[in-house]
Design a protein around this motif. Structure first.
Motif, PDB file in Angstrom:
ATOM      1  N   GLN A   7       5.115  -0.075  28.215  1.00  0.00           N
ATOM      2  CA  GLN A   7       6.733  -0.507  28.052  1.00  0.00           C
ATOM      3  C   GLN A   7       6.982  -0.441  26.579  1.00  0.00           C
ATOM      4  N   GLN A   8       6.201  -1.158  25.751  1.00  0.00           N
ATOM      5  CA  GLN A   8       6.608  -1.418  24.335  1.00  0.00           C
ATOM      6  C   GLN A   8       5.936  -0.530  23.429  1.00  0.00           C
ATOM      7  N   GLY A   9       4.817   0.016  23.529  1.00  0.00           N
ATOM      8  CA  GLY A   9       4.060   0.848  22.806  1.00  0.00           C
ATOM      9  C   GLY A   9       3.092  -0.446  22.170  1.00  0.00           C
ATOM     10  N   LEU A  10       2.527  -0.073  21.056  1.00  0.00           N
ATOM     11  CA  LEU A  10       1.665  -1.137  20.327  1.00  0.00           C
ATOM     12  C   LEU A  10       2.577  -1.735  19.283  1.00  0.00           C
ATOM     13  N   ILE A  11       2.569  -3.059  19.599  1.00  0.00           N
ATOM     14  CA  ILE A  11       3.207  -3.720  18.417  1.00  0.00           C
ATOM     15  C   ILE A  11       2.483  -4.645  17.702  1.00  0.00           C
ATOM     16  N   SER A  12       2.912  -5.299  16.389  1.00  0.00           N
ATOM     17  CA  SER A  12       1.918  -5.964  15.688  1.00  0.00           C
ATOM     18  C   SER A  12       1.903  -7.278  16.009  1.00  0.00           C
ATOM     19  N   GLY A  13       2.763  -7.938  17.012  1.00  0.00           N
ATOM     20  CA  GLY A  13       2.525  -9.232  17.220  1.00  0.00           C
ATOM     21  C   GLY A  13       2.993 -10.144  16.198  1.00  0.00           C
ATOM     22  N   SER A  14       2.136 -11.117  15.941  1.00  0.00           N
ATOM     23  CA  SER A  14       2.074 -11.825  14.686  1.00  0.00           C
ATOM     24  C   SER A  14       1.480 -11.367  13.484  1.00  0.00           C
TER      25      SER A  14
ATOM     26  N   LEU B 194       0.810  -1.043  -0.007  1.00  0.00           N
ATOM     27  CA  LEU B 194      -0.148  -0.013  -0.018  1.00  0.00           C
ATOM     28  C   LEU B 194       0.911   1.277  -0.073  1.00  0.00           C
ATOM     29  N   PRO B 195       0.399   2.251  -0.671  1.00  0.00           N
ATOM     30  CA  PRO B 195       1.440   3.340  -0.525  1.00  0.00           C
ATOM     31  C   PRO B 195       1.266   4.100   0.777  1.00  0.00           C
ATOM     32  N   ALA B 196       2.356   4.672   1.186  1.00  0.00           N
ATOM     33  CA  ALA B 196       2.335   5.570   2.438  1.00  0.00           C
ATOM     34  C   ALA B 196       1.391   6.822   2.291  1.00  0.00           C
ATOM     35  N   GLU B 197       0.701   7.023   3.493  1.00  0.00           N
ATOM     36  CA  GLU B 197      -0.189   8.102   3.300  1.00  0.00           C
ATOM     37  C   GLU B 197      -0.034   8.890   4.733  1.00  0.00           C
ATOM     38  N   THR B 198      -0.385  10.331   4.529  1.00  0.00           N
ATOM     39  CA  THR B 198      -0.488  11.304   5.676  1.00  0.00           C
ATOM     40  C   THR B 198      -1.855  10.755   6.504  1.00  0.00           C
ATOM     41  N   PRO B 199      -1.557  10.324   7.704  1.00  0.00           N
ATOM     42  CA  PRO B 199      -2.694  10.042   8.570  1.00  0.00           C
ATOM     43  C   PRO B 199      -3.441  11.231   9.209  1.00  0.00           C
ATOM     44  N   PRO B 200      -4.436  11.080   9.536  1.00  0.00           N
ATOM     45  CA  PRO B 200      -5.367  12.177  10.457  1.00  0.00           C
ATOM     46  C   PRO B 200      -4.446  12.668  11.589  1.00  0.00           C
ATOM     47  N   THR B 201      -4.750  13.639  12.310  1.00  0.00           N
ATOM     48  CA  THR B 201      -4.059  14.003  13.508  1.00  0.00           C
ATOM     49  C   THR B 201      -3.882  12.996  14.554  1.00  0.00           C
ATOM     50  N   ILE B 202      -5.209  12.485  14.732  1.00  0.00           N
ATOM     51  CA  ILE B 202      -5.359  11.601  15.752  1.00  0.00           C
ATOM     52  C   ILE B 202      -5.889  10.132  15.355  1.00  0.00           C
ATOM     53  N   LEU B 203      -5.709   9.139  15.663  1.00  0.00           N
ATOM     54  CA  LEU B 203      -6.380   7.839  15.416  1.00  0.00           C
ATOM     55  C   LEU B 203      -6.751   7.256  16.794  1.00  0.00           C
ATOM     56  N   TYR B 204      -7.361   6.119  16.629  1.00  0.00           N
ATOM     57  CA  TYR B 204      -7.683   5.585  17.956  1.00  0.00           C
ATOM     58  C   TYR B 204      -7.341   3.778  17.728  1.00  0.00           C
ATOM     59  N   HIS B 205      -6.951   3.222  18.953  1.00  0.00           N
ATOM     60  CA  HIS B 205      -6.881   1.759  19.142  1.00  0.00           C
ATOM     61  C   HIS B 205      -7.680   1.199  20.343  1.00  0.00           C
ATOM     62  N   GLY B 206      -8.169   0.346  20.024  1.00  0.00           N
ATOM     63  CA  GLY B 206      -9.068  -0.405  21.333  1.00  0.00           C
ATOM     64  C   GLY B 206      -8.540  -1.814  21.618  1.00  0.00           C
ATOM     65  N   THR B 207      -8.256  -1.595  23.007  1.00  0.00           N
ATOM     66  CA  THR B 207      -7.529  -2.745  23.666  1.00  0.00           C
ATOM     67  C   THR B 207      -8.254  -3.065  24.984  1.00  0.00           C
ATOM     68  N   ALA B 208      -7.766  -3.746  25.680  1.00  0.00           N
ATOM     69  CA  ALA B 208      -8.349  -4.022  27.210  1.00  0.00           C
ATOM     70  C   ALA B 208      -7.403  -3.706  28.175  1.00  0.00           C
ATOM     71  N   THR B 209      -7.857  -3.377  29.301  1.00  0.00           N
ATOM     72  CA  THR B 209      -7.106  -2.632  30.150  1.00  0.00           C
ATOM     73  C   THR B 209      -5.725  -3.645  30.677  1.00  0.00           C
ATOM     74  N   ARG B 210      -6.065  -4.843  30.663  1.00  0.00           N
ATOM     75  CA  ARG B 210      -4.936  -5.691  31.093  1.00  0.00           C
ATOM     76  C   ARG B 210      -3.828  -5.737  30.243  1.00  0.00           C
ATOM     77  N   PHE B 211      -3.849  -5.126  29.085  1.00  0.00           N
ATOM     78  CA  PHE B 211      -2.721  -4.985  28.222  1.00  0.00           C
ATOM     79  C   PHE B 211      -1.969  -3.615  28.507  1.00  0.00           C
ATOM     80  N   LEU B 212      -2.312  -2.610  29.334  1.00  0.00           N
ATOM     81  CA  LEU B 212      -2.004  -1.360  29.376  1.00  0.00           C
ATOM     82  C   LEU B 212      -0.516  -1.382  29.787  1.00  0.00           C
ATOM     83  N   LYS B 213      -0.108  -2.234  30.948  1.00  0.00           N
ATOM     84  CA  LYS B 213       1.309  -2.214  31.469  1.00  0.00           C
ATOM     85  C   LYS B 213       1.984  -2.472  30.105  1.00  0.00           C
ATOM     86  N   SER B 214       2.100  -3.448  29.434  1.00  0.00           N
ATOM     87  CA  SER B 214       3.059  -3.789  28.482  1.00  0.00           C
ATOM     88  C   SER B 214       2.883  -2.848  27.156  1.00  0.00           C
TER      89      SER B 214
END
Length: 187
Positions: A114-121, A91-111
């Motif tokens: 420390q690491q930010g959001l990673i793609s994992g597998s 995909l071509p690289a594009e300029t994103p909007p000012t902010i974006l959102y990511h939904g997760t569970a509170t149990r992942f916040l500590k990780s």
């Protein structure tokens, strides 16, 4: 065909087209495309009754728009979320909007702190412009939390963003300094 059948078939297609095409003897090209006829045959060999009518019903009924059909109508692919090593959708690289959102569970916040959001597998981290979509994703994993991503700042700092055909924003990693919780506090 009822909505339960369509939902179950959609989950199966997500699994096969994103992660395990070989589980039904299917080959994906480097852009993630699979021959629909081979998908139907492979699915039948695994006891799944999937046909073109069902595939079209999945495409037209799903709000998530996870799949695309080729212009000739002979191929299908998942639009994002791949973990299959031989798929590398360009995909071509594009300029994103000012902010974006990511939904997760509170149990992942500590990780995440420390690491930010990673793609994992998967190949990419998935982000959205829509808070309700982020909330729905977070609810799938436990007590939800919406993270606010300073995506334009990330982009200005040299991190690439890509926009999938279904409006989902993709990036390889979101470092912690670009992430805040919805209430406005840094994580």
């Amino acid at each position: 065909m009822d909505s339960k059948q369509i939902n179950e078939a959609s989950k199966f297609l997500s699994y096969v087209l994103r992660h395990k095409p070989h589980s039904i003897g299917l080959e994906l090209d480097s852009d993630g495309w699979a021959e629909i006829d081979q998908l139907i045959i492979g699915s039948a060999n695994e006891g799944r009754n999937i046909n073109r009518e069902m595939i079209l019903a999945i495409l037209t009924s799903s709000e998530k728009k996870r799949f695309a059909i080729s212009s000739d109508g002979q191929h299908i692919r998942a639009l994002q979320g791949h973990s299959s090593e031989n798929v590398s959708i360009r995909l071509p690289a594009e300029t994103p909007p000012t902010i974006l959102y990511h939904g997760t569970a509170t149990r992942f916040l500590k990780s995440i702190q420390q690491q930010g959001l990673i793609s994992g597998s998967r190949h990419h981290v998935h982000l959205t412009k829509d808070k309700s979509t982020a909330l729905a994703v977070g609810q799938r994993y436990g007590k939800p939390v919406i993270l606010i991503i300073d995506s334009l700042k990330m982009h200005q700092d040299g991190l690439a963003f890509y926009l999938a055909e279904n409006g989902i924003w993709l990036t390889t990693h979101v470092p912690p300094q670009y992430i805040m919780q919805e209430q406005g506090s840094s994580i």
